[in-house]
Design an enzyme around this catalytic site. Structure first.
Site, PDB file in Angstrom:
ATOM      1  N   ILE A   1       0.854  -1.193   0.000  1.00 22.26           N
ATOM      2  CA  ILE A   1       0.000   0.000   0.000  1.00 22.26           C
ATOM      3  C   ILE A   1       0.889   1.243   0.000  1.00 22.26           C
ATOM      4  O   ILE A   1       1.769   1.382   0.847  1.00 22.26           O
ATOM      5  CB  ILE A   1      -0.929  -0.007   1.233  1.00 22.26           C
ATOM      6  N   ASP A   2       0.676   2.132  -0.973  1.00 26.78           N
ATOM      7  CA  ASP A   2       1.534   3.319  -1.084  1.00 26.78           C
ATOM      8  C   ASP A   2       1.006   4.465  -0.215  1.00 26.78           C
ATOM      9  O   ASP A   2      -0.038   4.355   0.432  1.00 26.78           O
ATOM     10  CB  ASP A   2       1.705   3.741  -2.545  1.00 26.78           C
ATOM     11  N   SER A   3       1.770   5.561  -0.189  1.00 27.94           N
ATOM     12  CA  SER A   3       1.465   6.633   0.759  1.00 27.94           C
ATOM     13  C   SER A   3       0.132   7.319   0.458  1.00 27.94           C
ATOM     14  O   SER A   3      -0.590   7.703   1.375  1.00 27.94           O
ATOM     15  CB  SER A   3       2.601   7.665   0.766  1.00 27.94           C
TER      16      SER A   3
ATOM     17  N   SER B   1      -2.467   5.872  -0.923  1.00 24.25           N
ATOM     18  CA  SER B   1      -3.510   4.942  -0.481  1.00 24.25           C
ATOM     19  C   SER B   1      -3.678   5.025   1.036  1.00 24.25           C
ATOM     20  O   SER B   1      -4.796   4.906   1.549  1.00 24.25           O
ATOM     21  CB  SER B   1      -3.164   3.508  -0.883  1.00 24.25           C
TER      22      SER B   1
END
Lengths: 80, 410
Positions: A40-42, A44
């Site tokens: 999960i990226d920042s 998200s």
């Protein structure tokens, strides 16, 4: 109303993460690291924080958000 | 034109439109004369004078995975759906990222996102906005997402020129390949502007049909009873490729993207120039660029939007620039007007007409207006001749932008 039961919070968080990322809610377990385990990226994480604020009525400031590395960290933050 | 010039071919088609969720269903619907224009039941409908539009036949949120769809404006959703169809249709070509480009445009951009995000900001505060709000509303968003989807690095562009946007995108993509900057380019147009504000604004410009009692009959290009355009939504995408690249991989070639012409009216911000000088210039330049004469052109997919002013000016210009012999149709009679998406889907239709040698009839054209000399296709579909023929797609936009793309049968 803030949910306080850990199982309820975990279920709610699993639903939010599934909605945003498509990851099955069953994979959202306390020990999982958002970046390393769930990919999960920042941005998200920002989406998840916004949805969690709506769901649990708990504000997650940006300077706190960056310290929430695992699902357990979020559970603790929401319950406290 | 020089003999060693790079030639551009079309190897893939994708479309999602008011009459079908892909190229096959859309083309069948057009040949069957079906309208995609429907009465709207949205919550803002009482606040606009136009109660109908050409909504997408297949909702893109039913096609895309939910986590993906929620980060995309509807214009981006439609573009991604059509681009994936086109890419698969082209056989998912193997191409180095630095030789793959994208040129996909929209006329209006992510207007639904802009307006709903505005409401969220005013009512709930800045920190309730999605972090994807900017990439959802920016007009280069559809091109950018397709570029990411494909890993394209040769250049990802969005040419914005209102209702000429999609055709300009295809022309720009052709130029990229001919200039040697890319071997394969995904190109076309998308639009999702069926929003109350956009409908109200076009109605304020007195540009839209208000035939609320009979929506399917509202888009009637060249008919005496026409009263304005009908808004549609969707996307049309081509995979363009250098002929050398396509032949080397044994790709199926639909057509040559043989020429493009651009011009600007230099006349008025919304009204067409009465003599059609700008659009004659675009068509003439496109024929020159394709190195063909007007006699080679057997079919024109016209811009003709069903407005009182524009429709007849265009066909008079066709008669002057190309001749009165081509079979002329307006598929907007069935799809409505997709604004920046128009040049995309109508290029797909022009290529399908060349491939299958048939021109779908313009529907609702019961009584052609005065002063039309060209051969309008209405009443029934008409065949195109065998042999080495060309067809033209016209797209014109607010601002006086004109773009003409010439396709030649493969």
């Amino acid at each position: 109303m803030a949910a306080t039961n850990e199982q309820d919070v975990l279920a709610g968080l699993g639903k939010i993460i599934n909605e945003i990322t498509g990851i099955p809610a069953s994979e959202v377990t306390p020990e999982k690291n958002f970046v390393d385990d769930l990919d999960i990226d920042s941005l998200s994480m920002v989406e998840i924080a916004v949805a969690a604020q709506d769901e649990f009525g708990v504000e997650i400031p940006d300077d706190q958000l960056k310290n929430l590395k695992t699902v357990k960290d979020v559970l603790n933050f929401i319950q406290n | 034109m020089s003999a060693n010039r790079v030639r551009v071919v079309v190897t893939g088609l994708g479309a999602t439109t008011p009459v079908g969720g892909d190229v096959t269903s859309t083309w069948s619907a057009l040949l069957a004369g079906q309208s995609g224009v429907r009465t709207l039941t949205t919550d803002w409908i009482d606040a606009v004078p136009v109660k109908f539009a050409g909504t997408a036949a297949v909702d893109p949120t039913e096609v895309l995975p939910r986590p993906e769809a929620r980060r995309l404006d509807r214009s981006e959703q439609l573009a991604l759906v059509a681009s994936r169809e086109a890419w698969q249709d082209a056989g998912a070509p193997e191409v180095a990222p630095e030789r793959l480009g994208v040129v996909v445009s929209s006329g209006i951009g992510g207007i639904s996102t802009t307006l709903s995000a505005y409401d969220t900001w005013k009512e709930r505060g800045w920190n309730r906005l999605s972090p994807f709000t900017v990439p959802m509303l920016m007009p280069n968003g559809p091109a950018a997402w397709i570029g990411l989807d494909r890993g394209a690095q040769a250049g990802v562009h969005a040419t914005v020129s209102a209702c000429a946007s999609g055709a300009e995108a295809i022309g720009y993509a052709m130029d990229m390949i001919r200039a040697g900057r890319a071997d394969v380019v995904v190109a076309g147009g998308t639009e999702a502007a069926i929003h109350g504000l956009n409908m109200a604004a076009f109605a304020a410009a007195r540009a839209m049909s208000t035939r609320n009692d009979d929506p399917a009959a509202a888009s009637r290009p060249w008919d005496r009873e026409r009263d304005g355009f009908v808004l549609g939504e969707g996307a049309g995408i081509l995979v363009l490729e250098s002929e050398e690249h396509a032949r080397a991989r044994g790709a199926r070639i639909y057509a040559y993207a043989a020429g493009v012409g651009y011009s600007a009216d230099g006349h008025h911000i919304t009204n067409p120039e009465p003599e059609g000088r700008g659009i004659i210039m675009a068509m003439t330049q496109a024929l020159t660029d394709a190195d063909i004469s007007g006699l080679d052109v057997k079919h024109v997919n016209a811009h003709a939007t069903s407005t009182p002013a524009g429709d007849v000016i265009e066909v008079k210009a066709v008669a002057k620039a190309i001749g009165t012999h081509p079979l002329v149709t307006s598929t907007k009679s069935m799809t409505g007007h997709l604004l920046g998406g128009a040049g995309g889907i109508e290029s797909v239709f022009t290529i399908k007409a060349l491939q299958e040698r048939i021109v779908p009839a313009t529907i609702n054209l019961d009584n052609p207006d005065d002063g039309i000399e060209v051969d309008l296709v209405h009443g029934e579909n008409r065949p195109l001749p065998a042999g080495d023929i060309a067809a033209v797609n016209n797209s014109f936009g607010f601002g006086g932008h004109n773009a003409t793309v010439v396709f030649k049968g493969a």
